[in-house]
Design a protein around this motif. Structure first.
Motif, mmCIF file in Angstrom:
data_model
loop_
_atom_site.group_PDB
_atom_site.id
_atom_site.type_symbol
_atom_site.label_atom_id
_atom_site.label_comp_id
_atom_site.label_asym_id
_atom_site.label_seq_id
_atom_site.Cartn_x
_atom_site.Cartn_y
_atom_site.Cartn_z
ATOM 1 N N LYS A 275 0.828 -1.210 0.000
ATOM 2 C CA LYS A 275 0.000 0.000 0.000
ATOM 3 C C LYS A 275 0.864 1.263 0.000
ATOM 4 C CE LYS A 275 -3.708 2.163 2.770
ATOM 5 N NZ LYS A 275 -2.992 3.356 3.275
ATOM 6 N N ALA A 276 1.941 1.273 0.809
ATOM 7 C CA ALA A 276 2.828 2.434 0.860
ATOM 8 C C ALA A 276 3.567 2.611 -0.459
ATOM 9 C CB ALA A 276 3.819 2.277 2.012
ATOM 10 N N LEU A 277 3.948 1.499 -1.066
ATOM 11 C CA LEU A 277 4.615 1.551 -2.368
ATOM 12 C C LEU A 277 3.708 2.216 -3.397
ATOM 13 C CD1 LEU A 277 6.916 0.464 -4.395
ATOM 14 C CD2 LEU A 277 5.342 -1.428 -4.776
ATOM 15 N N VAL A 278 2.463 1.761 -3.466
ATOM 16 C CA VAL A 278 1.526 2.289 -4.457
ATOM 17 C C VAL A 278 1.248 3.771 -4.203
ATOM 18 C CG1 VAL A 278 -0.829 2.111 -5.340
ATOM 19 C CG2 VAL A 278 0.504 0.036 -4.888
ATOM 20 N N GLU A 279 1.086 4.137 -2.961
ATOM 21 C CA GLU A 279 0.823 5.543 -2.652
ATOM 22 C C GLU A 279 2.012 6.426 -3.007
ATOM 23 O OE1 GLU A 279 -0.316 5.262 1.444
ATOM 24 O OE2 GLU A 279 -2.439 4.854 0.964
ATOM 25 N N GLU A 280 3.230 5.902 -2.837
ATOM 26 C CA GLU A 280 4.419 6.668 -3.235
ATOM 27 C C GLU A 280 4.487 6.795 -4.756
ATOM 28 O OE1 GLU A 280 7.685 9.034 -2.679
ATOM 29 O OE2 GLU A 280 6.391 8.208 -1.107
ATOM 30 N N ILE A 281 4.147 5.723 -5.468
ATOM 31 C CA ILE A 281 4.102 5.784 -6.937
ATOM 32 C C ILE A 281 3.170 6.905 -7.395
ATOM 33 C CG2 ILE A 281 3.204 4.573 -8.981
ATOM 34 C CD1 ILE A 281 4.344 1.970 -7.776
ATOM 35 N N LEU A 282 2.020 7.030 -6.725
ATOM 36 C CA LEU A 282 1.023 8.021 -7.126
ATOM 37 C C LEU A 282 1.454 9.453 -6.817
ATOM 38 C CD1 LEU A 282 -2.254 6.114 -6.129
ATOM 39 C CD2 LEU A 282 -1.206 6.356 -8.398
ATOM 40 N N HIS A 283 2.525 9.624 -6.047
ATOM 41 C CA HIS A 283 3.100 10.961 -5.866
ATOM 42 C C HIS A 283 3.807 11.421 -7.129
ATOM 43 C CE1 HIS A 283 3.319 10.402 -1.210
ATOM 44 N NE2 HIS A 283 2.135 10.825 -1.605
ATOM 45 N N HIS A 284 4.202 10.462 -7.983
ATOM 46 C CA HIS A 284 4.984 10.785 -9.176
ATOM 47 C C HIS A 284 4.208 10.603 -10.477
ATOM 48 C CE1 HIS A 284 8.610 11.001 -6.670
ATOM 49 N NE2 HIS A 284 8.183 9.896 -6.087
ATOM 50 N N TRP A 285 3.062 9.931 -10.394
ATOM 51 C CA TRP A 285 2.222 9.725 -11.589
ATOM 52 C C TRP A 285 0.778 9.674 -11.079
ATOM 53 C CZ3 TRP A 285 3.944 5.945 -16.016
ATOM 54 C CH2 TRP A 285 3.112 6.111 -17.122
ATOM 55 N N ASN A 286 0.023 10.671 -11.444
ATOM 56 C CA ASN A 286 -1.336 10.805 -10.906
ATOM 57 C C ASN A 286 -2.204 9.599 -11.272
ATOM 58 O OD1 ASN A 286 -0.900 13.304 -9.702
ATOM 59 N ND2 ASN A 286 -1.466 14.442 -11.557
#
Length: 366
Positions: A275-286
């Motif tokens: 979950k933390a990985l995915v949320e961090e990804i979404l900081h860089h690609w909406n």
């Protein structure tokens, strides 16, 4: 300690990479070519719709051999013909969930395939070192909060993990039985969930996320609370290169400090839930994500991390990119690649080499 990932050592070295068409193998092959090595590869054809190996057009730059690692004569003949100085054995069936559907294939590839490479090394009459890549999942996972050390018990619930434990036992056996006091040295390297640009495999969270984002769809997440030691692909590859270099130098000097298995994992702060990985990804690609948890899914470990003290004290190796930087570099590669023409291999090489050169520059810093 000097930076061991430099052309001074690698220039002109003959390096055999098994699994060179895969994700890690493609990154490693390009890095070796950039260092000036003569590279040969043995692998199956890429098995994904998109392939980093093809995006980089690596078949033009190295000795490209398509074949099955389970074919002993093929492996022996290639080793004999190429006469490598260094072997990196990465070829494997690497997916946990697929191993439930193809357990025999998984064991044949991961155990007997490894044995075949070891048997190929036995045919050489010149100095050569082999770095045999396994996985952090080779440990008997107790789901505890402690990191695993190289001398902890091996095991594996699923066929993939158990096959890698079997490969570790074979590597240790051949090292003691056939490569003691001869011109061949072999060690194993254990790394965890590596991520980075150009991984297009099915059933992996980062490729799944990138495919979804590129289509404007929510990211499907099947194990949001499973914790993994996330690290960029260049981190363990830098460890493998350092390990091979120091092992080769010891072999020439007839020393024997480096032996056995080595863990290559991230700092503890990079052990994060999916979950933390995915949320961090979404900081860089909406984008967004959805919980696709399946209570009837096959067993997968939920907690696993490595202790890397041995690599630090023996090789002076340590991870250079933290969790945030790892995700930033990974998403940056995919986002830029999304803008490129599929046939622009020079642009893909430039993109990938820029990250290799950025990371390599960090290896000179202690």
């Amino acid at each position: 300690m000097e930076n061991l990932v430099t052309p001074q050592f690698w220039q002109g070295k003959k390096v055999l990479v098994t699994g060179h068409t895969g994700f890690k193998g493609s990154w490693l092959s390009l890095w070796l070519l950039n260092l000036g090595s003569e590279v040969a590869g043995l692998s199956l054809e890429p098995n994904t719709e998109l392939s980093l190996f093809e995006q980089l057009a690596l078949s033009r730059d190295l000795k490209h051999h398509i074949g099955d690692i389970r074919d002993l004569n093929l492996v022996k003949n290639l080793v004999q013909d190429f006469q490598p100085d260094i072997v990196f054995h990465l070829a494997a069936q690497p997916l946990v969930r697929l191993s439930y559907h193809e357990p025999v294939l998984t064991w044949q590839t991961n155990v007997l395939g490894t044995v075949n490479v070891l048997e190929g090394l036995k045919t050489l009459h010149k100095p050569c070192v082999g770095v045999m890549i396994t996985t952090d999942k080779c440990y008997d996972n107790k789901e505890w909060t402690y990191g695993y050390r190289e001398n902890d018990p091996l095991g594996g619930h699923d066929p993939y993990s158990s096959s890698k434990a079997g490969a570790e036992i074979a590597i240790a056996s051949w090292a003691k039985s056939f490569f003691h006091q001869v011109n061949i040295r072999v060690v194993s390297a254990r790394a965890g969930n590596v991520i980075g640009g150009g991984d297009w495999a099915l059933d992996r969270i980062v490729p799944d996320a990138m495919r979804a984002l590129s289509k404007g769809e929510p990211i499907p997440v099947r194990n949001p609370y499973a914790t993994r030691p996330w690290q960029h692909v260049l981190e363990p590859l830098g460890g493998y290169l350092t390990l091979a270099c120091q092992l080769y130098q010891e072999l020439i000097l007839q020393q024997s400090v480096i032996e056995g298995a080595f863990n290559f994992g991230p700092n503890l702060s990079s052990n994060r839930p999916v979950k933390a990985l995915v949320e961090e990804i979404l900081h860089h690609w909406n984008g967004t994500w959805i919980d696709n948890s399946d209570p009837n899914a096959p067993h997968e470990a939920t907690l696993l991390n490595l202790v890397t003290d041995k690599a630090y004290h023996t090789l002076n190796w340590q991870p250079r990119w933290d969790f945030t930087q790892t995700i930033k570099q990974t998403v940056s590669w995919y986002y830029q690649a999304h803008q490129l023409s599929a046939n622009d291999t020079n642009a893909f090489k430039s993109l990938t080499l820029s990250q290799i050169n950025t990371y390599q520059s960090l290896l000179t810093k202690n």
